[in-house]
Each structure stands twice: as structure tokens, then as C-alpha cells.
Design a protein around this motif. Structure first.
Motif, PDB file in Angstrom:
ATOM      1  N   ILE A   5       0.872  -1.172   0.000  1.00  0.00           N
ATOM      2  CA  ILE A   5       0.000   0.000   0.000  1.00  0.00           C
ATOM      3  C   ILE A   5       0.912   1.226   0.000  1.00  0.00           C
ATOM      4  O   ILE A   5       1.891   1.269   0.748  1.00  0.00           O
ATOM      5  CB  ILE A   5      -0.906   0.045   1.257  1.00  0.00           C
ATOM      6  N   TYR A   6       0.595   2.226  -0.818  1.00  0.00           N
ATOM      7  CA  TYR A   6       1.506   3.366  -0.977  1.00  0.00           C
ATOM      8  C   TYR A   6       0.887   4.681  -0.515  1.00  0.00           C
ATOM      9  O   TYR A   6      -0.309   4.922  -0.678  1.00  0.00           O
ATOM     10  CB  TYR A   6       1.910   3.527  -2.444  1.00  0.00           C
ATOM     11  N   GLY A   7       1.752   5.519   0.046  1.00  0.00           N
ATOM     12  CA  GLY A   7       1.442   6.910   0.303  1.00  0.00           C
ATOM     13  C   GLY A   7       2.639   7.738  -0.109  1.00  0.00           C
ATOM     14  O   GLY A   7       3.622   7.214  -0.654  1.00  0.00           O
ATOM     15  N   CYS A   8       2.595   9.040   0.168  1.00  0.00           N
ATOM     16  CA  CYS A   8       3.720   9.905  -0.189  1.00  0.00           C
ATOM     17  C   CYS A   8       3.963  10.909   0.926  1.00  0.00           C
ATOM     18  O   CYS A   8       3.215  10.962   1.911  1.00  0.00           O
ATOM     19  CB  CYS A   8       3.453  10.613  -1.512  1.00  0.00           C
ATOM     20  N   TYR A   9       5.010  11.715   0.764  1.00  0.00           N
ATOM     21  CA  TYR A   9       5.314  12.774   1.728  1.00  0.00           C
ATOM     22  C   TYR A   9       4.461  13.992   1.383  1.00  0.00           C
ATOM     23  O   TYR A   9       4.733  14.707   0.417  1.00  0.00           O
ATOM     24  CB  TYR A   9       6.794  13.126   1.688  1.00  0.00           C
ATOM     25  N   LEU A  10       3.424  14.204   2.162  1.00  0.00           N
ATOM     26  CA  LEU A  10       2.507  15.312   1.924  1.00  0.00           C
ATOM     27  C   LEU A  10       3.126  16.628   2.370  1.00  0.00           C
ATOM     28  O   LEU A  10       3.978  16.668   3.260  1.00  0.00           O
ATOM     29  CB  LEU A  10       1.200  15.065   2.677  1.00  0.00           C
ATOM     30  N   GLN A  11       2.663  17.711   1.754  1.00  0.00           N
ATOM     31  CA  GLN A  11       3.146  19.033   2.135  1.00  0.00           C
ATOM     32  C   GLN A  11       1.980  20.007   2.269  1.00  0.00           C
ATOM     33  O   GLN A  11       0.905  19.791   1.717  1.00  0.00           O
ATOM     34  CB  GLN A  11       4.144  19.563   1.113  1.00  0.00           C
ATOM     35  N   GLY A  12       2.214  21.061   3.025  1.00  0.00           N
ATOM     36  CA  GLY A  12       1.219  22.107   3.160  1.00  0.00           C
ATOM     37  C   GLY A  12       1.288  23.074   1.998  1.00  0.00           C
ATOM     38  O   GLY A  12       2.152  22.969   1.125  1.00  0.00           O
ATOM     39  N   ASN A  13       0.394  24.020   2.008  1.00  0.00           N
ATOM     40  CA  ASN A  13       0.363  25.025   0.942  1.00  0.00           C
ATOM     41  C   ASN A  13       1.638  25.859   0.907  1.00  0.00           C
ATOM     42  O   ASN A  13       1.978  26.451  -0.120  1.00  0.00           O
ATOM     43  CB  ASN A  13      -0.850  25.948   1.145  1.00  0.00           C
ATOM     44  N   ASP A  14       2.351  25.886   2.028  1.00  0.00           N
ATOM     45  CA  ASP A  14       3.601  26.651   2.118  1.00  0.00           C
ATOM     46  C   ASP A  14       4.827  25.785   1.858  1.00  0.00           C
ATOM     47  O   ASP A  14       5.962  26.236   2.015  1.00  0.00           O
ATOM     48  CB  ASP A  14       3.726  27.301   3.498  1.00  0.00           C
ATOM     49  N   GLY A  15       4.612  24.533   1.491  1.00  0.00           N
ATOM     50  CA  GLY A  15       5.722  23.642   1.176  1.00  0.00           C
ATOM     51  C   GLY A  15       6.286  22.871   2.353  1.00  0.00           C
ATOM     52  O   GLY A  15       7.161  22.017   2.175  1.00  0.00           O
ATOM     53  N   THR A  16       5.806  23.158   3.563  1.00  0.00           N
ATOM     54  CA  THR A  16       6.314  22.453   4.736  1.00  0.00           C
ATOM     55  C   THR A  16       5.659  21.084   4.865  1.00  0.00           C
ATOM     56  O   THR A  16       4.568  20.841   4.356  1.00  0.00           O
ATOM     57  CB  THR A  16       6.070  23.260   6.013  1.00  0.00           C
ATOM     58  N   TYR A  17       6.329  20.195   5.577  1.00  0.00           N
ATOM     59  CA  TYR A  17       5.871  18.812   5.729  1.00  0.00           C
ATOM     60  C   TYR A  17       4.547  18.727   6.481  1.00  0.00           C
ATOM     61  O   TYR A  17       4.330  19.442   7.457  1.00  0.00           O
ATOM     62  CB  TYR A  17       6.947  18.000   6.465  1.00  0.00           C
ATOM     63  N   ARG A  18       3.685  17.846   6.022  1.00  0.00           N
ATOM     64  CA  ARG A  18       2.436  17.519   6.713  1.00  0.00           C
ATOM     65  C   ARG A  18       2.405  16.031   7.030  1.00  0.00           C
ATOM     66  O   ARG A  18       2.991  15.214   6.310  1.00  0.00           O
ATOM     67  CB  ARG A  18       1.225  17.893   5.848  1.00  0.00           C
ATOM     68  N   ASN A  19       1.734  15.672   8.089  1.00  0.00           N
ATOM     69  CA  ASN A  19       1.703  14.285   8.560  1.00  0.00           C
ATOM     70  C   ASN A  19       1.387  13.319   7.423  1.00  0.00           C
ATOM     71  O   ASN A  19       0.334  13.415   6.801  1.00  0.00           O
ATOM     72  CB  ASN A  19       0.672  14.131   9.669  1.00  0.00           C
ATOM     73  N   SER A  20       2.282  12.366   7.180  1.00  0.00           N
ATOM     74  CA  SER A  20       2.141  11.447   6.057  1.00  0.00           C
ATOM     75  C   SER A  20       2.123   9.983   6.477  1.00  0.00           C
ATOM     76  O   SER A  20       1.697   9.131   5.700  1.00  0.00           O
ATOM     77  CB  SER A  20       3.295  11.663   5.069  1.00  0.00           C
ATOM     78  N   PHE A  21       2.595   9.716   7.674  1.00  0.00           N
ATOM     79  CA  PHE A  21       2.579   8.334   8.177  1.00  0.00           C
ATOM     80  C   PHE A  21       2.487   8.377   9.699  1.00  0.00           C
ATOM     81  O   PHE A  21       2.822   9.372  10.331  1.00  0.00           O
ATOM     82  CB  PHE A  21       3.837   7.566   7.730  1.00  0.00           C
ATOM     83  N   PHE A  22       2.022   7.296  10.269  1.00  0.00           N
ATOM     84  CA  PHE A  22       1.958   7.190  11.719  1.00  0.00           C
ATOM     85  C   PHE A  22       2.071   5.722  12.103  1.00  0.00           C
ATOM     86  O   PHE A  22       2.468   4.885  11.283  1.00  0.00           O
ATOM     87  CB  PHE A  22       0.690   7.853  12.276  1.00  0.00           C
ATOM     88  N   TYR A  23       1.744   5.407  13.335  1.00  0.00           N
ATOM     89  CA  TYR A  23       1.970   4.059  13.859  1.00  0.00           C
ATOM     90  C   TYR A  23       0.668   3.454  14.351  1.00  0.00           C
ATOM     91  O   TYR A  23      -0.226   4.157  14.823  1.00  0.00           O
ATOM     92  CB  TYR A  23       3.001   4.101  15.000  1.00  0.00           C
ATOM     93  N   PHE A  24       0.591   2.141  14.253  1.00  0.00           N
ATOM     94  CA  PHE A  24      -0.569   1.451  14.800  1.00  0.00           C
ATOM     95  C   PHE A  24      -0.599   1.634  16.312  1.00  0.00           C
ATOM     96  O   PHE A  24       0.452   1.828  16.939  1.00  0.00           O
ATOM     97  CB  PHE A  24      -0.503  -0.050  14.480  1.00  0.00           C
ATOM     98  N   PRO A  25      -1.782   1.580  16.917  1.00  0.00           N
ATOM     99  CA  PRO A  25      -1.848   1.669  18.380  1.00  0.00           C
ATOM    100  C   PRO A  25      -1.089   0.524  19.044  1.00  0.00           C
ATOM    101  O   PRO A  25      -0.837  -0.519  18.429  1.00  0.00           O
ATOM    102  CB  PRO A  25      -3.357   1.553  18.670  1.00  0.00           C
ATOM    103  N   ALA A  26      -0.708   0.723  20.284  1.00  0.00           N
ATOM    104  CA  ALA A  26      -0.102  -0.356  21.077  1.00  0.00           C
ATOM    105  C   ALA A  26      -1.228  -1.252  21.578  1.00  0.00           C
ATOM    106  O   ALA A  26      -2.032  -0.837  22.412  1.00  0.00           O
ATOM    107  CB  ALA A  26       0.685   0.235  22.238  1.00  0.00           C
ATOM    108  N   PHE A  27      -1.301  -2.467  21.063  1.00  0.00           N
ATOM    109  CA  PHE A  27      -2.402  -3.359  21.413  1.00  0.00           C
ATOM    110  C   PHE A  27      -2.075  -4.286  22.585  1.00  0.00           C
ATOM    111  O   PHE A  27      -2.916  -5.068  23.011  1.00  0.00           O
ATOM    112  CB  PHE A  27      -2.803  -4.198  20.199  1.00  0.00           C
TER     113      PHE A  27
END
Length: 270
Positions: free
Chosen positions: A111-133
Motif C-alpha cells: 500500500i503506498y502513500g507519499c510525503y505530503l506538504q502544506g500550501n507553504d511547502g512544509t511537511y504535513r503528517n504522512s505516516f503514523f503508527y498502529f496503536p499499542a495493542f
């Protein structure tokens, strides 16, 4: 057909229309369709999108949430790949072809995603982690926190942001569609967790360029309202009962402390 692009709209006509325009302007060298699923918008979206011959338009009589909307789009999609795209995004290059090209030249169970950016070119959250189960994983993360900083390399991650997800049809066939018990927030993580159990990896890649106007399609109020509800539902679904009870107590106490702190800050500012 190569790719079915699915966008869920809820009272965000201007954002969604701009997103569609960016797709049409930049997408080349693949066959694609744009499916807009409208979750009972009342902002005039229905009247305008129904006349737009560039898209397949589905109007739902109820707002069933983000996962619900995407499921309705998936049901009628013809593509070999599904590209799930937030309405508050804008393509900056031939991003969908970049996903498609990368997917076709690498292993299929990704499954693919990319490095998202804001309107100003700065990084926006693109990946995270599963909860601790598990309790063990919870304490491990307390001692060794996860790193959310981007390094702008093609790499495997725990979970891709739901703002732009490029998914092979086989992953949906094997893992199923979104859990519609989750109205908003966490639904993409829960889906990817099931895909992981079926052997699918998740990757962010550098070549697609996409702006994410983070929060424009839902807002902070929705995050506060639904975020914890969704999180606790997912924990209950995958934790054993005793671990879930401990987690429930932890988050309830944590929420009360945050509420008390916020209330005190407000009182001091008056």
C-alpha cells in the motif's frame, strides 16, 4: 482501467472541485476514473456535481463517515488500483502515475502513500503508527517513543495517512473494506492493520507531490468529537478484554487531566 480515484465530499464543494481540477490537469499516461461520493452535503454540492461529466457522482442520503463514503466508491470502482484521496488535497505533479509506475515495477503486496506538504511547502503528517495493542508494547513506546520525522526516502512505515492511499484491488479483496462502525479518524489505520495481517506492506515514496490542506475537510471540532471514540473502538476490537479495560481507564484519566488543564488555562486568561 488502471486507477479509480475516490474522493469523499461533505460540504466542501470548493475544495473538492479544486482537487478534481488538479487531478485532471496533472494526470497523464494512465487510464483513470474519478468517483466523488457525497455524504449528504447541503452546500449545493449535489446540484453542481451532478452536472459534472468528468466524474462519477454518488449522493448518499446520510453522512455515514469517511470509511462509509469510500466504501460506496469502492463498490462501483473499475480500476486495478484504488486511489483514496482527501477532498482537501491538490496534486502538484503526475502523482497518480508515479504511484502506478512504482507499484507496477515493485512487489504487488504494498500500500503506498507519499510525503505530503502544506500550501507553504512544509511537511504535513504522512505516516503514523498502529496503536499499542499490548501492555508490553505500550510501555516499550513510553521508553522508546516513535520517530515521526520525515527523511524523504522511499521506505516502509507502519501506517500511511488516509489523505492519499494507493491500494491494489487485491488488498481490498483480501482484507475487506472500511469498518463502517468508525465514523471518522483511525479508519485508515484499522483497514491497513487488517491488510498487514494479510501480508501487505505500507510504504511512503518520494516521487508523488501532493498538498494536504490538513484539517480543512473536517476541522478540529470533529477531531475532538470523534478521535477518542474511534481510538477506543479500535483498541477494543484488537485488545484482549483486560488490556482494553486498563487502556480505557488510562485514556479516561488522561482526558480528564487534559480537560482540567485546559479549563485552568482558560480561567487564567480571563
Amino acid at each position: 482501467m488502471d486507477v479509480s480515484i475516490i474522493i469523499v465530499n461533505y460540504n466542501t464543494y470548493d475544495l473538492t472541485a479544486a482537487c478534481i481540477q488538479s487531478i485532471i490537469e496533472h494526470t497523464k499516461r494512465i487510464s483513470y476514473e474519478i468517483i466523488v461520493v457525497d455524504n449528504a452535503s447541503t452546500d449545493g454540492s449535489k446540484e453542481k456535481f451532478e452536472r459534472d461529466s468528468r466524474i462519477k457522482y454518488i449522493y448518499s442520503e446520510k453522512n455515514g463517515g469517511f470509511g462509509y463514503g469510500n466504501n460506496r466508491g469502492i463498490e462501483i470502482a473499475n480500476g486495478d488500483y484504488f486511489f483514496l484521496l482527501n477532498s482537501d488535497t491538490l496534486l502538484l505533479n503526475n502523482a497518480i502515475y508515479e504511484f502506478f509506475k512504482y507499484a507496477k515495477s515493485h512487489k504487488s503486496r504494498i500500500i503506498y502513500g507519499c510525503y505530503l506538504q502544506g500550501n507553504d511547502g512544509t511537511y504535513r503528517n504522512s505516516f503514523f503508527y498502529f496503536p499499542a495493542f499490548t501492555i508490553k508494547e505500550f510501555f516499550r513506546r513510553m521508553i522508546f517513543p516513535h520517530n515521526y520525522e520525515p527523511d524523504y526516502t522511499d521506505k516502509e512505515v507502519d501506517c500511511i495517512s488516509g489523505a492519499s492511499m494507493f491500494i491494489p484491488r487485491s488488498a481490498i479483496d483480501e482484507a475487506g473494506i472500511f469498518d463502517e462502525n468508525i465514523f471518522l479518524y483511525g479508519e485508515e489505520g484499522e483497514l491497513q492493520y487488517r491488510m498487514m495481517k494479510k501480508g501487505y506492506k505500507r510504504m511512503v515514496i518520494t516521487s508523488p507531490k501532493i498538498i494536504h490542506l490538513e484539517g480543512e475537510s473536517s476541522g478540529n471540532t470533529a477531531r475532538k468529537q470523534y478521535g477518542m471514540i474511534s481510538h477506543l473502538y479500535i483498541l477494543k476490537k484488537y485488545m484482549n478484554p483486560i488490556t482494553y479495560l486498563l487502556a480505557w481507564i488510562y485514556y479516561k484519566v488522561h482526558s480528564c487531566l487534559l480537560y482540567t488543564s485546559d479549563a485552568a488555562d482558560e480561567a487564567r486568561s480571563v
